[in-house]
Design a protein around this motif. Sequence first.
Motif, PDB file in Angstrom:
ATOM      1  N   ILE A   1      24.254  63.774  23.878  1.00 43.42           N
ATOM      2  CA  ILE A   1      23.148  64.642  23.411  1.00 43.42           C
ATOM      3  C   ILE A   1      22.995  64.501  21.912  1.00 43.42           C
ATOM      4  N   THR A   2      24.090  64.591  21.177  1.00 43.66           N
ATOM      5  CA  THR A   2      24.049  64.437  19.723  1.00 43.66           C
ATOM      6  C   THR A   2      23.557  63.048  19.345  1.00 43.66           C
ATOM      7  N   GLU A   3      23.989  62.032  20.093  1.00 42.36           N
ATOM      8  CA  GLU A   3      23.544  60.669  19.810  1.00 42.36           C
ATOM      9  C   GLU A   3      22.025  60.561  19.915  1.00 42.36           C
ATOM     10  N   MET A   4      21.463  61.095  20.997  1.00 46.48           N
ATOM     11  CA  MET A   4      20.013  61.021  21.182  1.00 46.48           C
ATOM     12  C   MET A   4      19.278  61.720  20.049  1.00 46.48           C
ATOM     13  N   GLN A   5      19.730  62.922  19.690  1.00 47.81           N
ATOM     14  CA  GLN A   5      19.027  63.676  18.648  1.00 47.81           C
ATOM     15  C   GLN A   5      19.162  62.986  17.289  1.00 47.81           C
TER      16      GLN A   5
ATOM     17  N   LEU B   1      27.225  76.170  14.710  1.00 47.59           N
ATOM     18  CA  LEU B   1      28.307  76.967  15.312  1.00 47.59           C
ATOM     19  C   LEU B   1      29.710  76.401  15.119  1.00 47.59           C
ATOM     20  N   VAL B   2      29.953  75.698  14.043  1.00 47.08           N
ATOM     21  CA  VAL B   2      31.316  75.209  13.838  1.00 47.08           C
ATOM     22  C   VAL B   2      32.231  76.369  13.458  1.00 47.08           C
ATOM     23  N   GLY B   3      33.470  76.246  13.871  1.00 46.56           N
ATOM     24  CA  GLY B   3      34.476  77.222  13.476  1.00 46.56           C
ATOM     25  C   GLY B   3      35.659  76.573  12.805  1.00 46.56           C
ATOM     26  N   THR B   4      35.765  75.243  12.969  1.00 41.43           N
ATOM     27  CA  THR B   4      36.844  74.467  12.341  1.00 41.43           C
ATOM     28  C   THR B   4      36.258  73.200  11.759  1.00 41.43           C
ATOM     29  N   VAL B   5      36.947  72.642  10.773  1.00 46.71           N
ATOM     30  CA  VAL B   5      36.476  71.398  10.176  1.00 46.71           C
ATOM     31  C   VAL B   5      36.557  70.260  11.180  1.00 46.71           C
ATOM     32  N   ARG B   6      37.487  70.357  12.159  1.00 46.60           N
ATOM     33  CA  ARG B   6      37.602  69.303  13.170  1.00 46.60           C
ATOM     34  C   ARG B   6      36.360  69.235  14.047  1.00 46.60           C
ATOM     35  N   GLU B   7      35.788  70.395  14.349  1.00 48.00           N
ATOM     36  CA  GLU B   7      34.540  70.390  15.118  1.00 48.00           C
ATOM     37  C   GLU B   7      33.440  69.693  14.327  1.00 48.00           C
ATOM     38  N   PHE B   8      33.348  70.025  13.050  1.00 45.13           N
ATOM     39  CA  PHE B   8      32.319  69.383  12.222  1.00 45.13           C
ATOM     40  C   PHE B   8      32.561  67.875  12.158  1.00 45.13           C
ATOM     41  N   ASN B   9      33.801  67.481  11.931  1.00 40.50           N
ATOM     42  CA  ASN B   9      34.101  66.057  11.803  1.00 40.50           C
ATOM     43  C   ASN B   9      33.793  65.291  13.080  1.00 40.50           C
ATOM     44  N   ALA B  10      34.054  65.922  14.226  1.00 41.03           N
ATOM     45  CA  ALA B  10      33.774  65.251  15.502  1.00 41.03           C
ATOM     46  C   ALA B  10      32.292  64.946  15.641  1.00 41.03           C
ATOM     47  N   GLN B  11      31.443  65.895  15.289  1.00 40.90           N
ATOM     48  CA  GLN B  11      30.004  65.681  15.374  1.00 40.90           C
ATOM     49  C   GLN B  11      29.515  64.761  14.262  1.00 40.90           C
ATOM     50  N   ALA B  12      30.097  64.896  13.075  1.00 41.25           N
ATOM     51  CA  ALA B  12      29.683  64.035  11.961  1.00 41.25           C
ATOM     52  C   ALA B  12      29.954  62.568  12.268  1.00 41.25           C
ATOM     53  N   ALA B  13      31.061  62.299  12.953  1.00 35.43           N
ATOM     54  CA  ALA B  13      31.394  60.904  13.302  1.00 35.43           C
ATOM     55  C   ALA B  13      30.332  60.304  14.213  1.00 35.43           C
ATOM     56  N   VAL B  14      29.872  61.091  15.182  1.00 31.18           N
ATOM     57  CA  VAL B  14      28.835  60.611  16.100  1.00 31.18           C
ATOM     58  C   VAL B  14      27.541  60.336  15.327  1.00 31.18           C
ATOM     59  N   ILE B  15      27.159  61.256  14.466  1.00 33.25           N
ATOM     60  CA  ILE B  15      25.887  61.144  13.725  1.00 33.25           C
ATOM     61  C   ILE B  15      25.928  59.929  12.795  1.00 33.25           C
ATOM     62  N   ARG B  16      27.036  59.752  12.087  1.00 32.51           N
ATOM     63  CA  ARG B  16      27.126  58.634  11.145  1.00 32.51           C
ATOM     64  C   ARG B  16      27.153  57.293  11.874  1.00 32.51           C
ATOM     65  N   LYS B  17      27.773  57.278  13.045  1.00 35.70           N
ATOM     66  CA  LYS B  17      27.804  56.046  13.850  1.00 35.70           C
ATOM     67  C   LYS B  17      26.390  55.662  14.274  1.00 35.70           C
ATOM     68  N   VAL B  18      25.604  56.646  14.726  1.00 41.58           N
ATOM     69  CA  VAL B  18      24.224  56.373  15.130  1.00 41.58           C
ATOM     70  C   VAL B  18      23.397  55.928  13.926  1.00 41.58           C
ATOM     71  N   ALA B  19      23.610  56.583  12.785  1.00 45.02           N
ATOM     72  CA  ALA B  19      22.875  56.198  11.576  1.00 45.02           C
ATOM     73  C   ALA B  19      23.125  54.736  11.238  1.00 45.02           C
ATOM     74  N   ALA B  20      24.383  54.335  11.291  1.00 41.73           N
ATOM     75  CA  ALA B  20      24.710  52.942  10.977  1.00 41.73           C
ATOM     76  C   ALA B  20      24.026  51.988  11.942  1.00 41.73           C
ATOM     77  N   GLU B  21      23.998  52.348  13.234  1.00 43.17           N
ATOM     78  CA  GLU B  21      23.360  51.489  14.228  1.00 43.17           C
ATOM     79  C   GLU B  21      21.861  51.361  13.961  1.00 43.17           C
ATOM     80  N   VAL B  22      21.192  52.488  13.720  1.00 43.20           N
ATOM     81  CA  VAL B  22      19.746  52.470  13.491  1.00 43.20           C
ATOM     82  C   VAL B  22      19.414  51.689  12.223  1.00 43.20           C
ATOM     83  N   PHE B  23      20.186  51.923  11.164  1.00 44.17           N
ATOM     84  CA  PHE B  23      19.910  51.246   9.902  1.00 44.17           C
ATOM     85  C   PHE B  23      20.126  49.743  10.043  1.00 44.17           C
ATOM     86  N   ALA B  24      21.149  49.351  10.835  1.00 44.43           N
ATOM     87  CA  ALA B  24      21.411  47.928  11.046  1.00 44.43           C
ATOM     88  C   ALA B  24      20.284  47.289  11.857  1.00 44.43           C
ATOM     89  N   GLN B  25      19.828  48.027  12.890  1.00 45.19           N
ATOM     90  CA  GLN B  25      18.742  47.504  13.722  1.00 45.19           C
ATOM     91  C   GLN B  25      17.458  47.330  12.927  1.00 45.19           C
TER      92      GLN B  25
END
Length: 908
Positions: free
Chosen positions: A712-716, A742-766
């Motif tokens: 879901i995060t990847e698509m958005q 709705l984050v409550g811990t930095v680990r939750e934020f980091n987990a989502q940030a990793a997905v978002i940054r990975k998608v960004a890199a893919e789109v920018f490369a494409q």
Amino acid sequence: MSSAHQYVYVFGSSRTEGSAAMKNLLGGKGANLAEMCRLGITVPSGFTISTEACTVFTEQGRDAALALIRDEVLQGVAFVEQEMGKRFGNADDPLLLSVRSGARASMPGMMDTILNLGLNDEAVEGLARKAGNERFAWDSYRRFVQMYGDVVMGLKPAKKEDHDPFEVVIDMVKAQRGVQLDTELDAADLKELVARFKALIRARIGRDFPTDPWDQLWGAIVAVFESWNNDRARVYRELNDIPQSWGTAVNVQAMVFGNLGDSSATGVAFTRDAGTGEDLFNGEFLVNAQGEDVVAGIRTPQQVSTLGSQRWARLAQVSEDERRARYPSLEELMPGLYAELLHAETTLENHFKDMQDLEFTIQEGKLWMLQTRNGKRTGAAMVRIAMEMLRQGMIDEATALQRVVPDRLNDLLHPVFDTHALREAMVIARGLPASPGAASGQIVFFADEAEDWAQRGLAVVLVRQETSPEDLRGMSVAKGILTARGGMTSHAAVVARGMGKCCVCGAGAVHVDMKARTMTIGDQVYAEGDWISLDGSTGEVYAGRLATQDAELSGDFGALMALADKHRRLEVRANADTPEEAVIARRFGATGIGLCRTEHMFFEGDRINAVREMILADDEAGRRKALAKLLPMQRGDFEGLFAAMTGLPVTIRLLDPPLHEFVPHDEAGQQVMAQQMGVSPGRIRMRVDELREANPMLGHRGCRLGITFPEITEMQARAVFEAALEARAKGAVVKAEIMVPLVGTVREFNAQAAVIRKVAAEVFAQRGESIDYLLGTMIETPRAALVADSIGRQAEFFSFGTNDLTQMTMGFSRDDAGSFLPDYLKRGLYEHDPFRSIDQKGVGALVEMAVAKGRSVRPDIEVGVCGEHGGDPASVAFFHRAGLDYVSCSPFRVPIARLAAAQAAIAG
């Protein structure tokens, strides 16, 4: 005064103890009476019992309060006797008193007043001999018994449909005499009315009307203190955020009489037009009348100025000859006294440097000023007066900004009648344009029923013969107010302007039958529930429901907004989910989008089916197939937002609500969904049961969804980045911000940030190109605020979701709190609804903590707020003090927040 603590302050020509600076202690009325005396303006002498005495009355009771003030009141009466040359209780030449309320905030008509106090069967004869006017004396006595019996002794109609019991008696006597008007009753008739009123009081109340003037005075003082907590006063305080703890002062003042014949009069005037803000002295008066006759709307008042009289005649369709003969202005009728009144109004406006609302009485050719206060005005008038006084050099920029109540800008932002619709509309009646605006609604005749209808989501227009303070609740929920009687200073007009409600008063062609629940105009009968439309700017009443168009936001409004932007520090963004909302937000001056709720996009058209397909999928492959259908839709939405807000930041929040919100919970809806999805109803029921949560707002939502279903995060994220590149390719300047909810811990934020940054890199490369973007989070759980330093090391911005932060901090749901919060507010357990205005000591402390912690590790971190508190002026002031960079609110509240931000900066 000999009291160790002073509770009573006198004012008069020989000595005045108060001043305008003592408003909190003496109330607005008492402070301004004292200030007029200091300016040398002729005012009937009197004294003010302070708001502190009301606090004692409320907290310790009647006896404690009266014991504290008794000696000072006796000395106050002695002072008035000396000033006026009359004795209170003297039967031969009695000093009569008025007893009026006066809180520090103006509350017109919400509390009680008693006039002509001190009359009894002996004093009325002495008054008649002294005045040489028997009718005047008995009319004054009749009014006093009627008012005292109502206000102090509590004689009210038994049912809402019933007429005032005193008015019923008056109508009986008029019928016996064969006359239509009160003014046609002679002294003998009025004497009979007094006797009948006393008998009525004895029969209904069970005790006699008091004849001792001192008993009357103490009863009136107690009644005014008690009126601070009557129903209409409480409602008015709730509507206007006036603290219950303030209390009211009591003003006791020598009576002067406007009903002593044709050389006497009484009236109300404004130094500027309260409806439009035009710099025009205007008002209404009645010859041979007392003050309540003007505001009650029972008699058609005359205009103070000739220009105002001519304008009124055009609106009322009265010829110039008839106007001069029947409704001459005070300027024409008593030019010398008009000149004195004009001098007084100029003196007072120049002194207070604000539009003044004046009350005056002319007694046998002598002008007495009874009151001045900052006048109630419409939102449009508020803006115009502030900007004109600034241009006239009367006030500075900071004062001009502070003169406008931010919430009153609502009056200017909402639609007016469409010009094309007006061409086809049928005018059925005309009245006075008492409070501008456009309103369409169904006719309702009773205030309590207007409340019921409004609670059912119906638009209502409250139609009355004339309104009274008891109608306040109904007036507050009505779209508009129409009265058959009353002028521009009647109760309906003054209160409607204060509320920003559209109001047409004194529509003489309208005949209201409360028992039949009908309104008759000519041969046409309109029943309860029929639609009518009101134009409060022209006084016209139309049949049916009229279309509207956007209001004009230039002129003084535009100048005020430019001034606000000059002084404010906080940026003001908008909560907008569609390009259409973004366009409105930008038109209202938003400096970006602070919250795009991506889930709202899923409910449009066939998109909900793709979401439901995802929800029903058995595995990741199935979810990705459904999400692939949503990708181009989201991408198109985001591209539209970036284009609409080119050059400005757009903050996009990832999916936040739990999945159960996207599926139907009723059997019929599940049947439809099953048919659309091509599955069995049993499959739908099973999945709905699986999604059910005991407390969904604390359940599987926000970042938890993205962590469980990263696709879901990847698509958005892909939709955001692809849209940003497309929008930039078409010329937009893109400033994208992605927000993890709705984050409550930095680990939750980091987990989502990793997905978002990975998608960004893919789109920018494409695409072979990239954009800069910010990646941040919402602070909406108490734990996130407590560990904001940890989260701030990773997140590039914070946005406070104060709706959820309030729920989780205070431990109740805004969806359910309505069952008890109103009672909490009435009992003073909370001063404000915490979902409307932020709880500064609790929730606010978490905000301040999170800001400090975040900036301790990232000094340049961007910090904003995107809950509904972002559009509340008191909350905006708090966010300014807390050091936030921006607030975000709904598009129509953007101008309100801009002004509130400027006022916060000025306050420091």
